[in-house]
Design a protein around this motif. Structure first.
Motif, short mmCIF file in Angstrom:
data_model
loop_
_atom_site.label_atom_id
_atom_site.label_comp_id
_atom_site.label_asym_id
_atom_site.label_seq_id
_atom_site.Cartn_x
_atom_site.Cartn_y
_atom_site.Cartn_z
N GLY A 153 -15.23 -5.08 0.84
CA GLY A 153 -14.07 -5.70 0.50
C GLY A 153 -13.15 -4.85 0.07
N LEU A 154 -11.74 -5.38 -0.11
CA LEU A 154 -10.96 -4.56 -1.16
C LEU A 154 -10.22 -5.50 -1.67
N SER A 155 -10.10 -5.64 -2.82
CA SER A 155 -9.86 -6.03 -3.95
C SER A 155 -8.03 -5.83 -4.10
N VAL A 156 -7.50 -7.02 -4.54
CA VAL A 156 -5.99 -6.53 -4.67
C VAL A 156 -5.55 -5.49 -5.64
N GLY A 157 -6.33 -4.76 -6.56
CA GLY A 157 -6.45 -3.91 -7.45
C GLY A 157 -6.99 -2.40 -6.92
N GLU A 158 -7.33 -2.32 -6.01
CA GLU A 158 -7.89 -1.54 -5.38
C GLU A 158 -6.91 -0.92 -3.70
N ALA A 159 -6.61 -1.95 -3.58
CA ALA A 159 -5.35 -1.91 -2.78
C ALA A 159 -3.81 -1.14 -3.03
N GLU A 160 -3.64 -1.57 -4.61
CA GLU A 160 -2.64 -1.24 -5.11
C GLU A 160 -3.17 0.06 -5.35
N GLU A 161 -4.38 0.77 -5.63
CA GLU A 161 -4.76 1.62 -5.94
C GLU A 161 -3.73 3.18 -4.99
N ILE A 162 -4.34 2.05 -3.86
CA ILE A 162 -4.65 3.26 -2.57
C ILE A 162 -3.28 3.46 -2.38
N PHE A 163 -2.46 2.39 -1.97
CA PHE A 163 -1.27 2.76 -1.66
C PHE A 163 -0.37 3.23 -2.83
N ASP A 164 -0.59 3.02 -3.96
CA ASP A 164 0.33 4.10 -4.98
C ASP A 164 0.37 5.10 -5.01
N PHE A 165 -1.38 5.69 -4.58
CA PHE A 165 -1.39 7.23 -4.14
C PHE A 165 -1.09 7.51 -2.90
N ARG A 166 -1.19 7.10 -1.87
CA ARG A 166 -0.09 7.22 -1.17
C ARG A 166 0.96 7.45 -0.82
N ALA A 167 1.93 6.48 -1.59
CA ALA A 167 2.97 6.78 -2.21
C ALA A 167 3.66 8.41 -2.70
N LEU A 168 2.41 8.70 -3.52
CA LEU A 168 2.87 10.33 -3.93
C LEU A 168 2.46 11.25 -3.45
N ILE A 169 1.12 11.33 -1.98
CA ILE A 169 0.87 12.30 -1.37
C ILE A 169 1.81 12.20 -0.48
#
Length: 220
Positions: free
Chosen positions: A78-94
């Protein structure tokens, strides 16, 4: 288990075929969060031994799409809220940096491919196609960067969130907003404005992040 049966008993790359089939089923939501991946059943579906199945599941676990649970074995992650936030924060950087590097190198053919993907995404009424069409649009633009390692990492990040993004677009009626943001990114790319394309890409990702976090509990 919602997988199509395939006879790969005589195929050299059996583990790769099983991997791609399982990956696709997870990303598209055919295999849902917490669903067990029974090696014997999968091996029968593909007419192969458990060895390539085990190898495929190990690759999926490395990518975060599968996890091993005590007493259950391998299950869809699954995907927790924390994991989702981390993935999107990463995408917003790269991703803004990738498109910044890509804009000066974009050919007319690349822009035409992005326009075609943008139009296909806008016109599609089938949620099962939205993930692939969205990826096609972004991939067309990013491809000019030549940053293959970055693109592979982005693709893996998208694997983790794709099934949730598709459902989020349905629940939030987010297609219109996504279409508008795609057009704005494409406009900046066509104008050769790398900084504007990067900023609009960042805003596009952070907008999707906010909507997904707001709806993530409804997507399970």
């Amino acid at each position: 288990m919602k997988l199509k049966s395939v006879d790969i008993s005589k195929t050299a790359s059996a583990s790769s075929i099983v991997f791609e089939a399982l990956r696709k089923a997870i990303i598209e939501g055919e295999l849902t969060e917490g669903e067990p991946l029974r090696q014997d059943e999968i091996a029968r579906l593909f007419n192969t031994s458990r060895i390539p199945v085990r190898e495929a599941i190990s690759r999926l676990e490395e990518q975060g799409l599968v996890k091993t649970q005590r007493y259950k074995g391998a299950v869809v992650s699954g995907l927790s809220v924390g994991e989702a936030e981390e993935i999107f924060d990463f995408r917003a950087l790269i991703e803004p940096e990738v498109i910044r590097r890509a804009v000066p190198l974009m050919s007319p053919d690349i822009l035409d491919a992005a326009r075609a993907s943008c139009a296909a995404f806008s016109e599609s009424s089938n949620p099962m196609h939205w993930g692939d069409l969205n990826r096609d649009f972004h991939s067309a633009l990013y491809s000019a960067s030549g940053l293959q390692y970055h693109l592979d990492v982005i693709d893996n990040a998208m694997d983790r969130v794709d099934r949730y993004l598709r459902a989020q677009l349905v629940l939030s009626n987010g297609m219109e907003r996504a279409n508008d943001e795609h057009l704005m990114i494409l406009e900046a790319c066509a104008a050769g404005d790398a900084s504007l394309a990067a900023e609009r890409t960042r805003l596009h990702i952070t907008s999707a992040r906010q909507s997904l976090i707001q709806n993530i509990h409804s997507l399970r």
